[in-house]
Write a protein that holds these residues in place. Structure first.
Motif, PDB file in Angstrom:
ATOM      1  N   TRP A  33      -5.934  -4.948  -2.699  1.00 48.00           N
ATOM      2  CA  TRP A  33      -6.874  -3.821  -2.573  1.00 48.00           C
ATOM      3  C   TRP A  33      -7.185  -3.454  -1.132  1.00 48.00           C
ATOM      4  O   TRP A  33      -7.356  -2.293  -0.800  1.00 48.00           O
ATOM      5  N   PHE A  34      -7.301  -4.465  -0.263  1.00 50.75           N
ATOM      6  CA  PHE A  34      -7.650  -4.206   1.132  1.00 50.75           C
ATOM      7  C   PHE A  34      -6.431  -4.168   2.051  1.00 50.75           C
ATOM      8  O   PHE A  34      -6.551  -4.264   3.266  1.00 50.75           O
ATOM      9  N   ASN A  35      -5.255  -4.036   1.440  1.00 51.70           N
ATOM     10  CA  ASN A  35      -4.002  -3.862   2.187  1.00 51.70           C
ATOM     11  C   ASN A  35      -3.729  -4.978   3.191  1.00 51.70           C
ATOM     12  O   ASN A  35      -3.246  -4.731   4.286  1.00 51.70           O
ATOM     13  N   GLN A  36      -4.023  -6.205   2.802  1.00 56.54           N
ATOM     14  CA  GLN A  36      -3.713  -7.323   3.678  1.00 56.54           C
ATOM     15  C   GLN A  36      -2.239  -7.693   3.514  1.00 56.54           C
ATOM     16  O   GLN A  36      -1.422  -7.250   4.290  1.00 56.54           O
ATOM     17  N   SER A  37      -1.883  -8.464   2.497  1.00 54.52           N
ATOM     18  CA  SER A  37      -0.464  -8.774   2.295  1.00 54.52           C
ATOM     19  C   SER A  37       0.323  -7.487   2.076  1.00 54.52           C
ATOM     20  O   SER A  37       1.464  -7.349   2.518  1.00 54.52           O
ATOM     21  N   ARG A  38      -0.288  -6.528   1.441  1.00 55.13           N
ATOM     22  CA  ARG A  38       0.361  -5.230   1.204  1.00 55.13           C
ATOM     23  C   ARG A  38       0.670  -4.527   2.522  1.00 55.13           C
ATOM     24  O   ARG A  38       1.660  -3.803   2.634  1.00 55.13           O
ATOM     25  N   GLY A  39      -0.145  -4.753   3.553  1.00 54.88           N
ATOM     26  CA  GLY A  39       0.113  -4.144   4.860  1.00 54.88           C
ATOM     27  C   GLY A  39       1.388  -4.672   5.492  1.00 54.88           C
ATOM     28  O   GLY A  39       2.169  -3.923   6.082  1.00 54.88           O
ATOM     29  N   ALA A  40       1.615  -5.973   5.381  1.00 50.63           N
ATOM     30  CA  ALA A  40       2.853  -6.555   5.916  1.00 50.63           C
ATOM     31  C   ALA A  40       4.056  -6.070   5.108  1.00 50.63           C
ATOM     32  O   ALA A  40       5.103  -5.748   5.669  1.00 50.63           O
ATOM     33  N   ILE A  41       3.899  -6.002   3.782  1.00 49.81           N
ATOM     34  CA  ILE A  41       4.975  -5.480   2.921  1.00 49.81           C
ATOM     35  C   ILE A  41       5.265  -4.022   3.286  1.00 49.81           C
ATOM     36  O   ILE A  41       6.426  -3.619   3.400  1.00 49.81           O
ATOM     37  N   ARG A  42       4.209  -3.243   3.508  1.00 50.67           N
ATOM     38  CA  ARG A  42       4.373  -1.832   3.867  1.00 50.67           C
ATOM     39  C   ARG A  42       5.177  -1.700   5.163  1.00 50.67           C
ATOM     40  O   ARG A  42       6.086  -0.870   5.260  1.00 50.67           O
ATOM     41  N   ALA A  43       4.872  -2.542   6.152  1.00 54.88           N
ATOM     42  CA  ALA A  43       5.588  -2.474   7.431  1.00 54.88           C
ATOM     43  C   ALA A  43       7.070  -2.801   7.249  1.00 54.88           C
ATOM     44  O   ALA A  43       7.940  -2.112   7.795  1.00 54.88           O
ATOM     45  N   MET A  44       7.364  -3.846   6.486  1.00 53.28           N
ATOM     46  CA  MET A  44       8.773  -4.201   6.250  1.00 53.28           C
ATOM     47  C   MET A  44       9.477  -3.114   5.440  1.00 53.28           C
ATOM     48  O   MET A  44      10.634  -2.777   5.705  1.00 53.28           O
ATOM     49  N   ARG A  45       8.769  -2.547   4.455  1.00 54.60           N
ATOM     50  CA  ARG A  45       9.348  -1.481   3.631  1.00 54.60           C
ATOM     51  C   ARG A  45       9.669  -0.256   4.491  1.00 54.60           C
ATOM     52  O   ARG A  45      10.702   0.388   4.313  1.00 54.60           O
ATOM     53  N   GLU A  46       8.797   0.069   5.426  1.00 50.81           N
ATOM     54  CA  GLU A  46       9.014   1.224   6.301  1.00 50.81           C
ATOM     55  C   GLU A  46      10.283   1.035   7.128  1.00 50.81           C
ATOM     56  O   GLU A  46      11.089   1.944   7.257  1.00 50.81           O
ATOM     57  N   ILE A  47      10.467  -0.159   7.666  1.00 50.90           N
ATOM     58  CA  ILE A  47      11.667  -0.464   8.445  1.00 50.90           C
ATOM     59  C   ILE A  47      12.915  -0.271   7.581  1.00 50.90           C
ATOM     60  O   ILE A  47      13.891   0.351   7.989  1.00 50.90           O
ATOM     61  N   CYS A  48      12.871  -0.790   6.369  1.00 47.35           N
ATOM     62  CA  CYS A  48      14.047  -0.764   5.497  1.00 47.35           C
ATOM     63  C   CYS A  48      14.292   0.588   4.846  1.00 47.35           C
ATOM     64  O   CYS A  48      15.434   0.947   4.576  1.00 47.35           O
ATOM     65  N   ARG A  49      13.237   1.351   4.625  1.00 47.97           N
ATOM     66  CA  ARG A  49      13.397   2.657   3.979  1.00 47.97           C
ATOM     67  C   ARG A  49      14.284   3.569   4.819  1.00 47.97           C
ATOM     68  O   ARG A  49      15.213   4.190   4.312  1.00 47.97           O
ATOM     69  N   TYR A  50      14.002   3.643   6.106  1.00 43.12           N
ATOM     70  CA  TYR A  50      14.806   4.500   6.982  1.00 43.12           C
ATOM     71  C   TYR A  50      16.186   3.922   7.239  1.00 43.12           C
ATOM     72  O   TYR A  50      17.098   4.629   7.631  1.00 43.12           O
ATOM     73  N   SER A  51      16.343   2.638   7.010  1.00 42.70           N
ATOM     74  CA  SER A  51      17.628   1.975   7.245  1.00 42.70           C
ATOM     75  C   SER A  51      18.544   2.028   6.032  1.00 42.70           C
ATOM     76  O   SER A  51      19.723   1.728   6.135  1.00 42.70           O
ATOM     77  N   GLY A  52      17.994   2.353   4.867  1.00 36.36           N
ATOM     78  CA  GLY A  52      18.799   2.479   3.662  1.00 36.36           C
ATOM     79  C   GLY A  52      18.892   1.224   2.818  1.00 36.36           C
ATOM     80  O   GLY A  52      19.598   1.213   1.810  1.00 36.36           O
ATOM     81  N   LEU A  53      18.204   0.143   3.195  1.00 41.18           N
ATOM     82  CA  LEU A  53      18.220  -1.070   2.373  1.00 41.18           C
ATOM     83  C   LEU A  53      17.470  -0.809   1.065  1.00 41.18           C
ATOM     84  O   LEU A  53      16.425  -0.167   1.059  1.00 41.18           O
ATOM     85  N   LYS A  54      18.022  -1.322  -0.025  1.00 37.46           N
ATOM     86  CA  LYS A  54      17.397  -1.147  -1.334  1.00 37.46           C
ATOM     87  C   LYS A  54      16.512  -2.362  -1.639  1.00 37.46           C
ATOM     88  O   LYS A  54      17.000  -3.484  -1.743  1.00 37.46           O
ATOM     89  N   VAL A  55      15.219  -2.118  -1.784  1.00 36.55           N
ATOM     90  CA  VAL A  55      14.277  -3.197  -2.082  1.00 36.55           C
ATOM     91  C   VAL A  55      14.381  -3.546  -3.565  1.00 36.55           C
ATOM     92  O   VAL A  55      14.161  -2.690  -4.424  1.00 36.55           O
ATOM     93  N   VAL A  56      14.723  -4.799  -3.864  1.00 34.68           N
ATOM     94  CA  VAL A  56      14.841  -5.214  -5.266  1.00 34.68           C
ATOM     95  C   VAL A  56      13.564  -5.856  -5.783  1.00 34.68           C
ATOM     96  O   VAL A  56      13.280  -5.786  -6.981  1.00 34.68           O
ATOM     97  N   THR A  57      12.780  -6.485  -4.900  1.00 36.08           N
ATOM     98  CA  THR A  57      11.498  -7.047  -5.317  1.00 36.08           C
ATOM     99  C   THR A  57      10.668  -7.427  -4.095  1.00 36.08           C
ATOM    100  O   THR A  57      11.207  -7.552  -2.986  1.00 36.08           O
ATOM    101  N   THR A  58       9.374  -7.579  -4.327  1.00 35.86           N
ATOM    102  CA  THR A  58       8.467  -8.069  -3.289  1.00 35.86           C
ATOM    103  C   THR A  58       7.619  -9.190  -3.889  1.00 35.86           C
ATOM    104  O   THR A  58       7.352  -9.200  -5.090  1.00 35.86           O
TER     105      THR A  58
END
Length: 191
Positions: free
Chosen positions: A137-162
């Motif tokens: 809810w307070f974007n703690q662990s979700r904040g780190a996931i969001r940062a990694m997802r942002e890096i990978c989204r523009y790079s084209g990596l397909k996220v299979v799970t978090t």
């Protein structure tokens, strides 16, 4: 299958390291070739923001570990990234690494960035001391996931799970459920 594990935790015996080690063991048991990188063991100078890499497709700074990790990433079929949450984000050393590798992960075009890591699969893992469900809810662990997802989204990596694990201060040991999540994540990265 070649798997690269990027451990963004400075604690080699912490929960991130333990969870990534479970994933490494599971992958090796099924016959995958696994390489592990600890970001805190790397020598990476900070990006100067010169933007020369965007046109030259090569960093203008002297070669360091960022180029070596980029080559490892390019040679892998899947990437697993794990990082604890530091102020709602990934640790600085991990961010520093990706700042220096951007030219090899995406290419600038007149319209949209062109992903250079297409076809690779990715798994993210993060922990934080904030208890569940507040870590979400307070974007703690979700904040780190969001940062990694942002890096990978523009790079084209397909996220299979978090995997997000909150409440590490109150529950500093891995549960069997945590271990199962790690094993399942590896099974989702199929050749």
């Amino acid at each position: 299958m070649k798997i690269l594990i990027i451990n963004g935790s400075p604690r080699k015996k912490g929960l991130i390291s333990q969870m990534l080690d479970i994933m490494r063991q599971e992958a090796e048991q099924r016959g995958d070739e696994v390489q592990v990188v600890y970001t805190n063991d790397l020598t990476v100078k900070p990006c100067t923001g010169c933007m020369a890499c965007r046109t030259k497709r090569k960093c203008s700074m002297a070669e360091d570990d960022s180029q070596r990790v980029l080559r490892m990433m390019q040679d892998s079929d899947a990437v697993i990234m794990g990082a604890p949450c530091y102020w709602g984000n990934i640790p600085g050393q991990m961010k520093l690494l990706f700042d220096r590798m951007v030219y090899g992960m995406m290419r600038d075009t007149p319209r949209f960035p062109e992903p250079l890591m297409k076809g690779k699969k990715c798994v993210f893992l993060s922990t934080c001391t904030t208890p569940w469900p507040w870590n979400i809810w307070f974007n703690q662990s979700r904040g780190a996931i969001r940062a990694m997802r942002e890096i990978c989204r523009y790079s084209g990596l397909k996220v299979v799970t978090t995997i997000e694990r909150g409440g590490t201060a109150m529950r500093p040991q891995l549960s069997e459920r945590d271990r199962q999540k790690c094993r399942k994540a590896i099974r989702l990265i199929k050749p």
